[in-house]
Scaffold this motif. Structure first.
Motif, short mmCIF file in Angstrom:
data_model
loop_
_atom_site.label_atom_id
_atom_site.label_comp_id
_atom_site.label_asym_id
_atom_site.label_seq_id
_atom_site.Cartn_x
_atom_site.Cartn_y
_atom_site.Cartn_z
N ILE A 112 27.86 16.08 -16.96
CA ILE A 112 28.85 15.26 -17.68
C ILE A 112 28.38 13.82 -17.75
O ILE A 112 28.51 13.16 -18.79
CB ILE A 112 30.21 15.37 -16.97
N ALA A 113 27.82 13.30 -16.65
CA ALA A 113 27.37 11.92 -16.63
C ALA A 113 26.21 11.69 -17.59
O ALA A 113 26.08 10.62 -18.20
CB ALA A 113 26.97 11.51 -15.21
N SER A 114 25.36 12.70 -17.77
CA SER A 114 24.21 12.56 -18.66
C SER A 114 24.57 12.80 -20.12
O SER A 114 23.73 12.64 -21.00
CB SER A 114 23.11 13.52 -18.24
N GLY A 115 25.81 13.22 -20.40
CA GLY A 115 26.23 13.46 -21.78
C GLY A 115 25.95 14.83 -22.28
O GLY A 115 26.17 15.13 -23.47
N ARG A 116 25.45 15.74 -21.43
CA ARG A 116 25.14 17.10 -21.87
C ARG A 116 26.36 18.02 -21.83
O ARG A 116 26.31 19.15 -22.30
CB ARG A 116 24.03 17.68 -21.00
N ALA A 117 27.47 17.54 -21.26
CA ALA A 117 28.70 18.33 -21.21
C ALA A 117 29.90 17.39 -21.21
O ALA A 117 29.79 16.20 -20.86
CB ALA A 117 28.72 19.22 -19.96
N ASN A 118 31.04 17.92 -21.61
CA ASN A 118 32.28 17.15 -21.65
C ASN A 118 33.37 17.90 -20.90
O ASN A 118 33.37 19.14 -20.84
CB ASN A 118 32.74 16.91 -23.09
N ILE A 119 34.33 17.13 -20.35
CA ILE A 119 35.54 17.72 -19.76
C ILE A 119 36.57 17.79 -20.88
O ILE A 119 36.97 16.76 -21.45
CB ILE A 119 36.08 16.88 -18.59
N GLU A 120 37.02 19.00 -21.20
CA GLU A 120 37.95 19.21 -22.30
C GLU A 120 39.28 19.72 -21.76
O GLU A 120 39.35 20.77 -21.12
CB GLU A 120 37.37 20.21 -23.29
N VAL A 121 40.34 18.98 -22.00
CA VAL A 121 41.70 19.38 -21.62
C VAL A 121 42.41 19.83 -22.89
O VAL A 121 42.55 19.05 -23.85
CB VAL A 121 42.46 18.22 -20.95
N LYS A 122 42.85 21.06 -22.91
CA LYS A 122 43.47 21.64 -24.10
C LYS A 122 44.91 22.01 -23.82
O LYS A 122 45.21 22.65 -22.81
CB LYS A 122 42.69 22.89 -24.54
N LEU A 123 45.80 21.59 -24.73
CA LEU A 123 47.22 21.88 -24.59
C LEU A 123 47.69 22.56 -25.87
O LEU A 123 47.70 21.94 -26.94
CB LEU A 123 48.01 20.59 -24.35
N ASP A 124 48.06 23.83 -25.77
CA ASP A 124 48.59 24.59 -26.90
C ASP A 124 50.09 24.71 -26.76
O ASP A 124 50.60 25.15 -25.70
CB ASP A 124 47.96 25.99 -26.95
N MET B 157 50.92 15.16 -32.37
CA MET B 157 52.01 16.14 -32.44
C MET B 157 51.43 17.55 -32.45
O MET B 157 50.38 17.80 -33.05
CB MET B 157 52.85 15.89 -33.68
N GLY B 158 52.10 18.47 -31.79
CA GLY B 158 51.64 19.85 -31.72
C GLY B 158 50.56 20.02 -30.67
O GLY B 158 50.48 19.28 -29.68
N SER B 159 49.70 21.01 -30.87
CA SER B 159 48.61 21.27 -29.93
C SER B 159 47.59 20.14 -29.99
O SER B 159 47.41 19.49 -31.02
CB SER B 159 47.95 22.61 -30.26
N LYS B 160 46.91 19.94 -28.88
CA LYS B 160 45.98 18.81 -28.81
C LYS B 160 44.84 19.13 -27.86
O LYS B 160 44.99 19.95 -26.93
CB LYS B 160 46.70 17.53 -28.39
N VAL B 161 43.70 18.49 -28.11
CA VAL B 161 42.52 18.60 -27.25
C VAL B 161 42.11 17.20 -26.85
O VAL B 161 41.95 16.32 -27.70
CB VAL B 161 41.36 19.32 -27.97
N LEU B 162 41.96 16.97 -25.55
CA LEU B 162 41.61 15.65 -25.02
C LEU B 162 40.26 15.74 -24.33
O LEU B 162 40.07 16.55 -23.41
CB LEU B 162 42.69 15.17 -24.04
N ILE B 163 39.29 14.93 -24.80
CA ILE B 163 37.96 14.89 -24.20
C ILE B 163 37.92 13.72 -23.20
O ILE B 163 38.20 12.57 -23.58
CB ILE B 163 36.88 14.70 -25.27
N LEU B 164 37.61 14.02 -21.94
CA LEU B 164 37.56 13.00 -20.90
C LEU B 164 36.15 12.46 -20.79
O LEU B 164 35.21 13.19 -20.52
CB LEU B 164 38.00 13.58 -19.55
#
Length: 568
Positions: free
Chosen positions: A304-316, A348-355
């Protein structure tokens, strides 16, 4: 002649009988009088003997009680009855009247170190009868000062709630007894609700709360404040006695798990564990939060620190008419709110948050998610995943598509480069069906039927659909009042509560506790060191230098090592 002699003899016999009867009656009266006198004398002696025994027993009980008092107080006898009054203050130290100070001074209590007292309720068993002490509801405490009015004792909230747990009488009377308490060596406490163990370094938080206490008693309830949250812990066991002193001593503390069930804790701040890759379903009501926690391991933090992966929080969310917001923070901020968080999504509605952590060295650790019911009751599914980023660099595809052909012209409507051979056809179609947003700095091209739904906020200039504008104004531009009294809009409030609010929680660099920061320090040098008020005061404590043994302030220790012990 014979008649007279006979009459005289009868008369003499009659008189002799009467004298004998009178003598017998007198003897009976004297015997009865002697018996009555003897009975009265025995009863009086028995009464005196009973009184002497009662007096002896009372004296023995008084001597025994005095011996107990002297033993409890190590030679100090102080027992008084006071009317209990309440005052707002932390800890367990009470206020006594000035006359108590003189009496304790005369008894020599001031020479025996910190003073401790056992408080117990005094109540009427039957109206009009004497008072008796209620030994079941008792607690111990220290003394803060001797400024209370005569005949009364002022109790802080902690002592008051532990003494009057069930009800408060019209005239609360208490017995205050001086006692000597041993230093505590062991304490076992149990939270009355869930969530306390979720606090980062919760033992240090408890230790900070106990600094205001002089004593602990079995069955007491200790209140621990963490920001605006409050937790209650019951004292289950103490050693070496049921009441101990916690001043200047190291106490081994065990914290038992709570009996509360998470499903019944909706109104409390509780972190529900959330495994990465798993989906958690629940319902949130309007105006309420549901909190979750997840952890990022050290192995994943490198990617994650090197940018090769992301933390994805998904709310449906379902289409039931409700709406939710999502707030995320990294510990030590345990419970993110509308204006205290690090990441948020208000779509509004479902959302995806990239940390995307601001500091690449602070990726691993615990994170908290707060799902907030913005409108209505919403059913949702929450998940957290660590997803690899596509290997293609950002902009490569855009550059390939955005390459400009030499034989092209710029469309006057959509500002796109079009092949010159089809420019007239495209421009006619574009003018008939598309329109560019006239807002300064926007220029997005929209279908004419969609243009009416495209609006800009007149305060921040952001673009939204018409249905999203009401929520945007309420979330971002509605004035919010900080507990410190400052009124700001959301984005300014987030910045305020993370950097300048005196009530924000920080981890002190000197004591290691999670405490309120306070305002700016008075010392300008401390402001240059980026210290807050608490750290300025806490760092003013002295400690011996490891090298020379000189007492140096904690905040000056680094400078002392550089200036004095640089060579070594």
């Amino acid at each position: 002649m014979d008649f007279e002699l006979r009459h005289a003899r009868e008369k003499l016999e009659r008189e002799q009988r009467e004298r004998m009867q009178r003598a017998k009656a007198k003897a009976d009266r004297e015997r009865r009088a002697k018996a009555e006198a003897s009975r009265r004398r025995e009863a009086l002696e028995a009464s005196h003997r009973e009184r002497r025994l009662d007096a002896a027993r009372a004296q023995e009980e008084a001597d025994q009680k005095m011996e107990e008092v002297m033993q409890l107080g190590k030679g100090v006898s102080f027992v008084h009855m006071f009317e209990a009054l309440r005052y707002d203050g932390p800890g367990d130290k009470i206020k006594l009247p000035p006359s108590s100070f003189k009496e304790l001074s005369d008894e020599g209590a001031l020479d025996k170190g910190p003073m401790y007292f056992r408080l117990s309720k005094v109540r009427d068993t039957v109206p009009g009868t004497s008072m008796e002490q209620d030994t079941e509801e008792a607690t111990c405490c220290g003394v803060l000062e001797f400024t209370a009015r005569e005949g009364s004792a002022e109790l802080p909230l902690h002592v008051w709630n532990n003494l009057f747990r069930n009800d408060t009488p019209d005239v609360p009377l208490i017995e205050v007894r001086y006692v000597s308490l041993p230093k505590g060596t062991y304490a076992k406490l149990k939270p009355e609700g869930a969530g306390f163990s979720d606090l980062p370094n919760h033992r240090a938080v408890l230790e900070t709360a106990l600094r205001n206490h002089a004593t602990l008693s079995k069955n007491d309830v200790v209140v621990v404040n963490y920001g605006q949250l409050q937790y209650k812990l019951k004292v289950l066991e103490l050693k070496p006695e049921s009441s101990v002193s916690v001043l200047e001593t190291d106490v081994e503390v065990d914290i038992e798990g709570s009996d509360s069930i998470l499903d019944n804790e909706e109104n409390q701040h509780v972190l529900v564990p959330l495994a990465i890759g798993k989906v958690e379903s629940s319902v949130v009501e309007e105006g309420k939060f549901r909190y979750y926690k997840f952890s990022v391991e050290e192995s994943a933090s490198e990617k994650i620190a090197s940018g090769r992966a992301n933390i994805e929080v998904k709310l449906d969310t379902d289409a039931s008419g409700g709406d939710t917001d999502i707030y995320v923070s990294r510990h030590p901020l345990v419970f993110p709110t509308q204006h205290r968080h690090e990441w948020s999504s208000h779509e509004m509605g479902s959302k995806v948050l990239i940390l995307k952590p601001k500091d690449s060295s602070l990726v691993s650790g615990l994170y908290s998610i707060g799902v907030y019911g913005f409108k209505g009751t919403s059913k949702y599914q929450l998940s957290v995943a660590i997803k690899d980023v596509n290997g293609q660099r950002i902009g490569e595809h855009a550059c390939a598509l955005g390459s400009v052909d030499i034989d092209s012209v710029l469309c006057r409507n959509c500002k796109r480069h079009i092949a010159s051979r089809s420019a007239h056809l495209h421009e006619a179609y574009c003018m008939r069906h598309n329109v560019a947003c006239p807002h300064d700095g926007c220029g997005v091209v929209l279908r004419k039927e969609e243009a009416a739904d495209h609006v800009h906020c007149n305060k921040c200039g952001r673009a939204f659909q018409q249905r999203e504008m009401e929520k945007h104004m309420k979330v971002f531009h509605e004035p919010l009042q900080c507990p410190c009294g400052v009124i700001l809009e959301k984005e300014d409030m987030v910045q305020h509560q993370s950097s300048t609010c005196p009530l924000r929680l920080i981890v002190c660099r000197f004591c290691g506790d999670t405490v309120q920061a306070g305002g700016e320090p008075i010392d300008a040098r401390d402001r240059l060191r980026n210290m807050c008020e608490h750290e300025s005061i806490c760092g003013s404590r002295t400690a011996p230098c490891d090298s020379c043994g000189r007492s140096v302030m904690l905040k000056e220790m680094d400078i002392h090592h550089i200036a004095v012990h640089q060579k070594s």
